[in-house]
Design an enzyme around this catalytic site. Structure first.
Site, mmCIF file in Angstrom:
data_model
loop_
_atom_site.group_PDB
_atom_site.id
_atom_site.type_symbol
_atom_site.label_atom_id
_atom_site.label_comp_id
_atom_site.label_asym_id
_atom_site.label_seq_id
_atom_site.Cartn_x
_atom_site.Cartn_y
_atom_site.Cartn_z
ATOM 1 N N TYR A 45 0.799 -1.221 0.000
ATOM 2 C CA TYR A 45 0.000 0.000 0.000
ATOM 3 C C TYR A 45 0.831 1.270 0.000
ATOM 4 O O TYR A 45 0.297 2.359 0.061
ATOM 5 C CB TYR A 45 -0.946 -0.004 1.211
ATOM 6 C CG TYR A 45 -1.765 -1.254 1.231
ATOM 7 C CD1 TYR A 45 -2.817 -1.408 0.341
ATOM 8 C CD2 TYR A 45 -1.439 -2.311 2.075
ATOM 9 C CE1 TYR A 45 -3.550 -2.579 0.303
ATOM 10 C CE2 TYR A 45 -2.170 -3.485 2.046
ATOM 11 C CZ TYR A 45 -3.224 -3.614 1.155
ATOM 12 O OH TYR A 45 -3.931 -4.777 1.118
ATOM 13 N N ALA A 115 16.862 5.231 8.113
ATOM 14 C CA ALA A 115 17.821 4.248 8.624
ATOM 15 C C ALA A 115 18.757 3.868 7.476
ATOM 16 O O ALA A 115 18.366 3.106 6.594
ATOM 17 C CB ALA A 115 17.083 3.025 9.155
ATOM 18 N N ASP A 158 3.600 -8.046 13.154
ATOM 19 C CA ASP A 158 4.260 -8.410 11.886
ATOM 20 C C ASP A 158 5.767 -8.214 12.017
ATOM 21 O O ASP A 158 6.407 -7.646 11.126
ATOM 22 C CB ASP A 158 3.678 -7.604 10.723
ATOM 23 C CG ASP A 158 4.009 -8.226 9.357
ATOM 24 O OD1 ASP A 158 4.392 -9.424 9.309
ATOM 25 O OD2 ASP A 158 3.884 -7.518 8.345
ATOM 26 N N GLU A 162 12.506 -7.865 7.559
ATOM 27 C CA GLU A 162 12.325 -6.679 6.701
ATOM 28 C C GLU A 162 11.872 -5.460 7.490
ATOM 29 O O GLU A 162 12.035 -4.324 7.032
ATOM 30 C CB GLU A 162 11.213 -6.946 5.678
ATOM 31 C CG GLU A 162 11.600 -7.802 4.533
ATOM 32 C CD GLU A 162 10.352 -8.431 3.923
ATOM 33 O OE1 GLU A 162 9.905 -9.470 4.465
ATOM 34 O OE2 GLU A 162 9.837 -7.876 2.934
ATOM 35 N N ASP A 176 7.107 -0.178 10.468
ATOM 36 C CA ASP A 176 5.910 -0.779 9.887
ATOM 37 C C ASP A 176 4.884 -1.214 10.934
ATOM 38 O O ASP A 176 4.733 -2.409 11.212
ATOM 39 C CB ASP A 176 6.314 -1.965 8.986
ATOM 40 C CG ASP A 176 5.376 -2.090 7.805
ATOM 41 O OD1 ASP A 176 4.279 -1.512 7.879
ATOM 42 O OD2 ASP A 176 5.731 -2.753 6.810
HETATM 43 N N1 ADE Z 1 12.868 1.422 4.130
HETATM 44 C C1 ADE Z 1 11.659 1.514 4.667
HETATM 45 N N2 ADE Z 1 11.648 2.407 5.646
HETATM 46 C C2 ADE Z 1 12.895 2.906 5.739
HETATM 47 C C3 ADE Z 1 13.531 3.856 6.573
HETATM 48 N N3 ADE Z 1 12.851 4.475 7.525
HETATM 49 N N4 ADE Z 1 14.838 4.089 6.403
HETATM 50 C C4 ADE Z 1 15.499 3.442 5.457
HETATM 51 N N5 ADE Z 1 14.966 2.543 4.640
HETATM 52 C C5 ADE Z 1 13.674 2.275 4.775
#
Ligand code: ADE
Length: 318
Positions: A45, A115, A158, A162, A176
């Site tokens: 989504y 990140a 979840d 990942e 997430d």
């Molecule tokens: N991929 C999904 N979210 C992210 C994030 N906050 N920082 C780096 N890569 C990502």
């Protein structure tokens, strides 16, 4: 309404030169304030992209959600859950921060902490597996992050590699929260009933708990199950329950049918065995996991697991 409640309000103060009075202006952030860069991730989504602030040059990860699609797929509720969960968990070193939200005609935007070292799945794929020292380092941070979320009344539901991001210092940041369960807010000092069973959905096949598949219920102990799967995967290089399709994976999970890879270290084996137990009440609790021999070098009472430098990444070798 979403915009009004969610919009980032930057209040600028200035002095009116005529009257000498202080004036306040509300300046809302919008996409015009960011330069969009490379794609960082792609979900069902949403799309996550790198975004750089025009003012500060600071980097963010921007999660873009298409409004029409969300409405058509009846996923608006999950966007609100994600925002509420991130807001409740804000200012934690172990959770991705939510800085601003805003929207335009077509999309909703979440300006998240960036990140730069990607996610744990990519790291494991790159190295094949992780040795005991790395497994202990990341495992300690992951369980501490889960403990923090649970203490705030948030069940992630979840947890998977990942969704475990790595910051510039290779420290864990959980992301997430679209499928999180948010327990009713409790005053500080009181604790949440984490064993309240809630009707649930299926997260990701490989990390889903047997109670969800058997009884369609989860509670905080389902996050612990996923943690057990991740500890196994760090050493083995593959999740414990994996088959050619989801249905067969579910069959394995329901039967707790998995096998340790050759040379799987005894102490980690013991930990995993005590977590991957069908009955949630027999599973190790977070407190018991922290006291397990595998984490004997870690002190969970101070901040050392977050301050110690990351070990050199090495795959597990027998
Ligand atoms: N991929 C999904 N979210 C992210 C994030 N906050 N920082 C780096 N890569 C990502």
């Amino acid at each position: 309404e979403w915009a009004e409640r969610g919009a980032a309000k930057i209040i600028q103060e200035s002095i009116n030169p005529e009257t000498g009075q202080k004036m306040r202006h509300v300046v809302k952030k919008g996409i015009k304030d960011f330069k969009f860069g490379e794609m960082l991730g792609d979900g069902a989504y949403s799309t996550v992209m790198l975004a750089t602030s025009n003012d500060s040059g600071k980097k963010y990860a921007v999660k873009v959600l298409n409004k029409e699609y969300l409405i058509r797929q009846k996923k608006v509720k999950y966007v609100n859950i994600e925002k509420l969960a991130l807001q409740r968990l804000n200012n934690s070193r172990s959770i991705i921060r939510l800085f601003f939200t805003f929207q335009d005609e077509a999309s909703l935007y979440f300006l998240l902490e960036y990140a730069p070292n990607g996610d744990l799945l990519s790291l494991m794929k790159k190295f094949g597996s992780l040795n005991e020292e790395c497994c202990c380092y990341y495992g300690a941070q992951i369980i501490d992050a889960i403990k923090f979320m649970h203490s705030k009344g948030i069940i992630h539901r979840d947890i998977k590699p990942e969704n475990i991001l790595l910051d510039k210092d290779m420290k864990v940041k959980i992301t997430d929260f679209g499928t999180a369960k948010i327990l009713d807010n409790k005053p500080p000092g009181t604790s949440y009933d984490l064993l309240t069973r809630s009707k649930s959905f299926v997260g990701t096949a490989e990390y889903v708990s047997p109670e969800l598949l058997n009884d369609n219920y989860t509670d905080a102990r389902s996050d612990i199950w996923a943690f057990g799967c991740i500890v196994f995967q760090m050493i083995a290089g593959k999740p414990p329950f994996k088959a050619t399709n989801e249905y067969l994976t579910f069959q394995k999970v329901m039967k707790v049918q998995y096998a340790f890879t050759a040379g799987f270290p005894t102490v980690v084996r013991d930990l995993v065995k005590r977590i991957l137990i069908k009955a949630p009440e027999q599973r190790l609790t977070i407190e018991a996991i922290e006291k397990h021999h595998f984490f004997r070098s870690k002190n969970f009472q101070d901040s050392s697991i977050w301050n110690d430098p990351a070990p050199e990444i090495q795959p597990y070798k027998i």
